[in-house]
Motif scaffolding. Structure first.
Motif, PDB file in Angstrom:
ATOM      1  N   PRO A  93       9.709  25.423 -18.643  1.00  0.00           N
ATOM      2  CA  PRO A  93      10.584  24.686 -17.991  1.00  0.00           C
ATOM      3  C   PRO A  93      10.408  23.144 -18.169  1.00  0.00           C
ATOM      4  N   SER A  94      11.652  22.413 -18.261  1.00  0.00           N
ATOM      5  CA  SER A  94      11.682  21.154 -18.246  1.00  0.00           C
ATOM      6  C   SER A  94      11.465  19.974 -17.038  1.00  0.00           C
ATOM      7  N   MET A  95      11.608  20.825 -16.055  1.00  0.00           N
ATOM      8  CA  MET A  95      11.285  20.124 -14.633  1.00  0.00           C
ATOM      9  C   MET A  95      10.823  21.293 -13.673  1.00  0.00           C
ATOM     10  N   THR A  96      10.023  20.683 -12.579  1.00  0.00           N
ATOM     11  CA  THR A  96       9.872  21.435 -11.698  1.00  0.00           C
ATOM     12  C   THR A  96      10.348  21.047 -10.263  1.00  0.00           C
ATOM     13  N   LEU A  97      10.768  22.057  -9.527  1.00  0.00           N
ATOM     14  CA  LEU A  97      11.165  21.435  -7.917  1.00  0.00           C
ATOM     15  C   LEU A  97      10.277  22.339  -6.985  1.00  0.00           C
ATOM     16  N   LYS A  98       9.650  21.762  -6.181  1.00  0.00           N
ATOM     17  CA  LYS A  98       9.091  22.656  -5.032  1.00  0.00           C
ATOM     18  C   LYS A  98       9.834  22.600  -3.785  1.00  0.00           C
ATOM     19  N   THR A  99       9.950  23.750  -3.095  1.00  0.00           N
ATOM     20  CA  THR A  99      10.691  23.817  -1.985  1.00  0.00           C
ATOM     21  C   THR A  99       9.944  24.728  -0.815  1.00  0.00           C
ATOM     22  N   ILE A 100       9.808  24.182   0.029  1.00  0.00           N
ATOM     23  CA  ILE A 100       9.023  24.915   1.452  1.00  0.00           C
ATOM     24  C   ILE A 100      10.042  24.997   2.512  1.00  0.00           C
ATOM     25  N   GLY A 101       9.774  26.431   2.858  1.00  0.00           N
ATOM     26  CA  GLY A 101      10.497  27.000   4.043  1.00  0.00           C
ATOM     27  C   GLY A 101      10.089  26.598   5.458  1.00  0.00           C
ATOM     28  N   HIS A 102      10.703  26.144   6.399  1.00  0.00           N
ATOM     29  CA  HIS A 102      10.490  25.934   7.587  1.00  0.00           C
ATOM     30  C   HIS A 102      11.362  26.356   8.667  1.00  0.00           C
ATOM     31  N   GLN A 103      10.850  26.582   9.911  1.00  0.00           N
ATOM     32  CA  GLN A 103      11.936  26.862  11.131  1.00  0.00           C
ATOM     33  C   GLN A 103      12.513  25.697  11.552  1.00  0.00           C
ATOM     34  N   TRP A 104      13.726  25.234  11.167  1.00  0.00           N
ATOM     35  CA  TRP A 104      14.703  26.133  10.358  1.00  0.00           C
ATOM     36  C   TRP A 104      15.357  25.118   9.282  1.00  0.00           C
ATOM     37  N   TYR A 105      14.684  24.547   8.407  1.00  0.00           N
ATOM     38  CA  TYR A 105      15.425  23.951   7.463  1.00  0.00           C
ATOM     39  C   TYR A 105      14.412  24.143   6.265  1.00  0.00           C
ATOM     40  N   TRP A 106      14.663  23.343   5.036  1.00  0.00           N
ATOM     41  CA  TRP A 106      13.928  23.374   3.693  1.00  0.00           C
ATOM     42  C   TRP A 106      13.582  21.811   3.335  1.00  0.00           C
ATOM     43  N   SER A 107      12.316  21.847   2.879  1.00  0.00           N
ATOM     44  CA  SER A 107      11.854  20.503   2.224  1.00  0.00           C
ATOM     45  C   SER A 107      11.575  20.576   1.040  1.00  0.00           C
ATOM     46  N   ILE A 152      11.610  26.577  -9.872  1.00  0.00           N
ATOM     47  CA  ILE A 152      11.283  26.300  -8.682  1.00  0.00           C
ATOM     48  C   ILE A 152       9.998  27.106  -8.014  1.00  0.00           C
ATOM     49  N   ILE A 153       9.246  26.224  -7.432  1.00  0.00           N
ATOM     50  CA  ILE A 153       7.993  26.703  -6.785  1.00  0.00           C
ATOM     51  C   ILE A 153       8.207  26.972  -5.224  1.00  0.00           C
ATOM     52  N   ILE A 154       8.053  28.072  -4.698  1.00  0.00           N
ATOM     53  CA  ILE A 154       8.607  28.310  -3.416  1.00  0.00           C
ATOM     54  C   ILE A 154       7.603  28.706  -2.728  1.00  0.00           C
ATOM     55  N   SER A 155       7.399  28.251  -1.227  1.00  0.00           N
ATOM     56  CA  SER A 155       6.437  28.695  -0.159  1.00  0.00           C
ATOM     57  C   SER A 155       6.864  28.511   1.080  1.00  0.00           C
ATOM     58  N   ALA A 156       6.451  28.740   2.171  1.00  0.00           N
ATOM     59  CA  ALA A 156       6.741  28.512   3.468  1.00  0.00           C
ATOM     60  C   ALA A 156       5.698  28.008   4.466  1.00  0.00           C
ATOM     61  N   ALA A 157       5.894  27.336   5.519  1.00  0.00           N
ATOM     62  CA  ALA A 157       4.928  26.470   6.244  1.00  0.00           C
ATOM     63  C   ALA A 157       4.714  27.633   7.533  1.00  0.00           C
ATOM     64  N   ASP A 158       5.494  28.296   7.770  1.00  0.00           N
ATOM     65  CA  ASP A 158       5.371  29.196   9.070  1.00  0.00           C
ATOM     66  C   ASP A 158       5.636  30.792   9.141  1.00  0.00           C
ATOM     67  N   VAL A 170      19.680  33.645  -8.181  1.00  0.00           N
ATOM     68  CA  VAL A 170      18.119  33.327  -7.826  1.00  0.00           C
ATOM     69  C   VAL A 170      18.053  33.708  -6.362  1.00  0.00           C
ATOM     70  N   LYS A 171      16.995  34.550  -6.035  1.00  0.00           N
ATOM     71  CA  LYS A 171      16.396  35.018  -4.586  1.00  0.00           C
ATOM     72  C   LYS A 171      14.979  35.291  -4.921  1.00  0.00           C
ATOM     73  N   ALA A 172      14.395  34.248  -4.071  1.00  0.00           N
ATOM     74  CA  ALA A 172      12.766  34.361  -3.847  1.00  0.00           C
ATOM     75  C   ALA A 172      12.189  34.325  -2.628  1.00  0.00           C
ATOM     76  N   ASP A 173      11.345  35.030  -2.330  1.00  0.00           N
ATOM     77  CA  ASP A 173      10.618  34.970  -1.090  1.00  0.00           C
ATOM     78  C   ASP A 173       9.774  33.879  -0.767  1.00  0.00           C
ATOM     79  N   ALA A 174       9.967  33.011   0.327  1.00  0.00           N
ATOM     80  CA  ALA A 174       9.016  31.696   0.769  1.00  0.00           C
ATOM     81  C   ALA A 174       7.911  32.559   1.650  1.00  0.00           C
ATOM     82  N   ILE A 175       6.864  32.646   1.281  1.00  0.00           N
ATOM     83  CA  ILE A 175       5.509  33.356   1.961  1.00  0.00           C
ATOM     84  C   ILE A 175       4.519  32.396   2.264  1.00  0.00           C
ATOM     85  N   PRO A 176       4.282  32.275   3.531  1.00  0.00           N
ATOM     86  CA  PRO A 176       3.105  31.311   4.005  1.00  0.00           C
ATOM     87  C   PRO A 176       1.592  31.469   3.135  1.00  0.00           C
ATOM     88  N   GLY A 177       1.158  30.619   2.524  1.00  0.00           N
ATOM     89  CA  GLY A 177      -0.114  30.851   2.054  1.00  0.00           C
ATOM     90  C   GLY A 177       0.188  31.149   0.628  1.00  0.00           C
TER      91      GLY A 177
END
Length: 228
Positions: A93-107, A152-158, A170-177
């Protein structure tokens, strides 16, 4: 005003999505041909007693309609396994984007740049302009360069969410931890929309994804203005 119902996939914006659409269309063609042929055989068996006895008592026919479907399944399975491998592969990858899912928005956090992170909320209907899309526009869109391999690195906060953009395949689950990652390349400029595809609570349908694909020069200008 005329209303159109679209039954197919969204227009492809990545090479992987082009392969997925190609695979789907050809498999559907094979299934239509098989269904037509089997329907014709069943009709002939019901209408012609000679063919009925021939079909029931001929072992060669039974071997043929057992072996041919097995061969067809093999020709379906091999390209599908290839596509699954390509969807999971993260290749330089040439660049990395990290995204975190929250109730109920993305960061989002641009990991290759210092102090560039923001939250992305759905734009309320009373704040949306006339050219916006209901339930899809956001206050802070993700800007990404086209013709660039992006991870894209994907995770979740809740709770479990799912980061999904159909046009990019693209479809990937955002799982806490847990960190999941996907890789893609955007092949054209434009705005691409997605939504959380995991039932994550009362406002599950109100956390859209909005990606703006642009040229590398414009992306670097956006990075500079965001950091200043």
């Amino acid at each position: 005003m005329a209303t159109w119902t679209y039954m197919g996939f969204q227009d492809s914006a990545s090479p992987l999505m082009e392969q997925l659409i190609f695979f789907h269309d050809h498999i559907m063609l094979i299934l239509v041909l098989i269904t037509t042929f089997v329907g014709y055989i069943m009709f002939m068996v019901l209408m012609n007693s000679y063919i009925h006895r021939y079909m029931l008592e001929n072992q060669t026919i039974e071997m043929i309609w057992t072996i041919i479907p097995a061969i067809i399944l093999i020709f379906i399975a091999l390209p599908s396994l290839r596509l699954l491998y390509l969807l999971d592969e993260v290749n330089n990858p040439s660049m990395t984007l990290k995204t975190i899912g929250h109730q109920w928005y993305w960061s989002y956090e641009y990991s290759d740049f210092l102090h560039l992170e923001f939250d992305s909320y759905m734009t309320p209907l009373n704040e949306m302009n006339s050219s916006g899309f209901r339930l899809l526009d956001v206050d802070n869109r993700v800007v990404l360069p086209m013709n660039t391999q992006i991870r894209i690195i994907i995770s979740a906060a809740d709770v479990i969410h799912s980061w999904t953009v159909p046009s990019l395949g693209v479809k990937a689950d955002a799982i806490p931890g847990r960190l999941n990652q996907v890789s893609f390349l955007i092949s054209r400029p434009g705005l691409f929309y997605g939504q959380c595809s995991e039932i994550c609570g009362a406002n599950h349908s109100f956390m859209p994804i909005m990606i703006e694909s642009t040229s590398t020069d414009h992306f670097l200008q956006w990075i500079s203005s965001s950091l200043s």
